[in-house]
Design an enzyme around this catalytic site. Structure first.
Site, PDB file in Angstrom:
ATOM      1  N   ARG A 112       6.695   5.409  42.584  1.00 36.94           N
ATOM      2  CA  ARG A 112       5.881   6.253  41.706  1.00 36.94           C
ATOM      3  C   ARG A 112       6.104   7.736  41.973  1.00 36.94           C
ATOM      4  NH1 ARG A 112      -0.184   5.507  44.267  1.00 36.94           N
ATOM      5  NH2 ARG A 112       0.438   5.416  46.452  1.00 36.94           N
ATOM      6  N   ASP A 270       9.293   2.705  56.076  1.00 34.26           N
ATOM      7  CA  ASP A 270       9.547   3.524  54.884  1.00 34.26           C
ATOM      8  C   ASP A 270       8.620   4.731  54.828  1.00 34.26           C
ATOM      9  OD1 ASP A 270       7.501   1.457  54.345  1.00 34.26           O
ATOM     10  OD2 ASP A 270       7.370   2.419  52.381  1.00 34.26           O
ATOM     11  N   ASP A 280       3.558  10.685  53.643  1.00 38.28           N
ATOM     12  CA  ASP A 280       2.823   9.571  53.030  1.00 38.28           C
ATOM     13  C   ASP A 280       1.412   9.427  53.579  1.00 38.28           C
ATOM     14  OD1 ASP A 280       4.669   8.833  51.153  1.00 38.28           O
ATOM     15  OD2 ASP A 280       5.686   7.411  52.440  1.00 38.28           O
TER      16      ASP A 280
END
Length: 521
Positions: A112, A270, A280
């Site tokens: 996204r 990740d 993140d």
């Protein structure tokens, strides 16, 4: 602001900025080619509006903060104009894989996020990425959107971590929309403009290793070395040097997390940056009542990413990176056979990974020594810090306030102990520790005032506690964004007293203990 070989004036208008972002530039990630990414426009976001904007991040990029008020700003930074950009200038999503909760999960993203271009200022190049810009070929089952709640949290924590001095991605803006999205309940959409020198993750390397694509793996490693670790090119083995530098930065980063009580919450491979920066922001949290076993992500039912586990997990993630780099390690050396090269590569990688503890431990000790106001190095300093953490854990003493109030403790007597002592249920335990601490302070030349000033530069008064973020989010859902910016302003000065904002440094209210954060964003 400039791009590679071309000098240009700072973008003064949104069309200038859009043109600059879309300009081709040498050495960019997108030049690696179609095996690494897919170009596409962002999905339209209806009636976008500005929720938050960082003047500080704008200036870092060489942008005039007044651009936020320009017509079309919200549209640009949710990606709407990209539908009209030429194919050669379209944003891109990159492909990566990784381990989730210790299990190989295969291809994961970008699900996204779209990178819309690069800006260069003061000799540094930055990628701008829109998180929540719609589905990509790598979205799996997701809808490609981010929600207002998680986007505000990422914006606030990016700014908070930067001003704490911890390497991190930045957040330029949060753009909201009334477009509904379904999570555990119906929420509204948002897009965060994330900024970093690179968004390459451990998972990018894992992807090409797992899919047996050695040419792409080497191209990726060469890109990272040439752009971000040029000194590695001169090493005997550039790829082993890359592993060593990424491991060192990761160890030092996690030491900084531990020193401020920060829990990332979802340290999948990740979510690990090859540059050793925090990336993140999802179910993160700063610890309130200290618990070394604290788990901030309620989806982490086994406590894999608990506070005390973060160093171990970071080390494990570096092993995953090492495994992905093994086909490259030793390529520059003559070996009698491929088997001999591979065997030596494993030995060399293990040697690099074996230094993780030697890098993490001293980094954390330096941070804790500063938090305790100790200039001299003494053999018992680590034990003294650990003893404090143990009694904090036993009493569930507030992490941030304990260290902040320690600055009031005098090396001469107990008259200044009350503010920190009162945070402990077992005050006798604190008194015993404080006597040891005073004895250690007696070895220091600095007087109490100088030490206190230094400690207040190492121990923040203000961190992004979950209840503070929740209050800002609740108001934002009612279209009142003033608390988002007020809180962001406080967090940009975490070490300053700011007496007018004392409420932001207070112990959390009772209702804060019921807050839960998860991977749902």
């Amino acid at each position: 602001m400039s791009f590679s070989r071309t000098e240009a004036a700072p973008a003064a208008t949104l069309p200038d900025l859009a043109a600059t972002l879309a300009a081709p530039r040498d050495g960019a990630f997108l030049q690696l080619g179609a095996a690494f990414l897919t170009r596409q426009p962002a999905a339209p976001l209806p009636a976008p509006y500005v929720v938050g904007f960082s003047d500080d991040a704008a200036r870092m990029l060489g942008l005039d903060p007044a651009l936020r008020d320009a017509p079309g700003f919200a549209g640009l930074f949710c990606g709407n104009p990209t539908r009209d950009w030429p194919q050669a200038s379209l944003p891109y999503a990159s492909v990566y894989s990784g381990h989730q909760f210790g299990v190989w999960a295969g291809q994961l993203g970008d699900g996204r996020a779209l990178t819309i271009g690069e800006l260069e200022h003061d000799g540094r190049r930055y990628e701008l990425q829109l998180k929540g810009a719609g589905r990509t070929p790598y979205s799996r089952m997701g809808d490609g959107r981010a929600v207002l709640r998680s986007s505000i949290r990422e914006y606030l924590c990016s700014e908070a971590m930067h001003h704490l001095g911890i390497p991190t991605t930045r957040a330029l803006a949060v753009i909201g929309s009334d477009q509904p999205v379904v999570r555990e309940e119906i929420e509204t959409s948002a897009v965060v403009t994330r900024v970093a020198e690179s968004f390459v993750r451990f998972g990018h390397f894992e992807h090409f290793f797992a899919n047996d694509r050695p040419e792409q793996l080497r191209a990726l490693a060469d890109h990272v070395i040439d752009r971000f670790y040029p000194a590695c090119r001169d090493a005997d083995d550039p790829y082993l040097a890359l592993l060593a530098e990424a491991t060192r930065r990761t160890a030092e980063l996690v030491a900084q997390w531990q020193a401020v009580g920060f829990c990332h919450g979802v340290m999948n491979t990740d979510n690990m940056s090859i540059l050793g920066v925090t990336i993140d922001y999802g179910p993160f949290g700063f610890i309130d009542a200290f618990d070394a076993k604290h788990v901030c992500n309620h989806s982490d039912t086994h406590g894999r990413y608990a506070y005390r586990m973060q160093p171990r997990i970071a080390h494990w993630n570096c092993f995953c990176l090492a495994q992905a780099l093994l086909p490259l390690i030793g390529l520059h050396r003559d070996a009698p056979s491929e088997d001999a090269r591979a065997e030596r590569a494993v030995e060399d990688a293990h040697a690099v990974l074996g230094r993780f503890a030697e890098q993490f431990g001293p980094a954390l000790e330096r941070a804790m020594r500063a938090k305790l106001g100790l200039e001299l190095e003494r053999e018992g300093d680590a034990a003294l810090a650990n003893q404090l953490l143990e009694i904090m854990d036993a009493s569930r003493a507030d992490f941030t306030l304990t260290f902040r109030h320690l600055a009031r403790v005098s090396k001469h007597d107990a008259r200044g102990d009350a503010p920190v002592r009162d945070l402990f249920v077992d005050r006798d335990a604190f008194d015993r520790w404080a006597n040891l601490y005073r004895a250690r302070l007696s070895e220091e030349a600095r007087d109490d005032a100088a030490r206190a000033a230094a400690m207040n530069r190492a121990n923040p008064k203000y961190v992004l506690r979950n209840h503070l973020a929740e209050t800002a989010i609740r108001r934002a859902k009612e279209k009142d964004f003033s608390e988002v910016e007020r809180l962001a302003a406080v967090l940009r000065r975490p070490f300053d007293e700011q007496p007018e904002h004392d409420a932001y440094a207070a112990l959390p209210p009772d209702w804060a203990s019921t807050l839960e954060v998860s991977c749902s964003s």
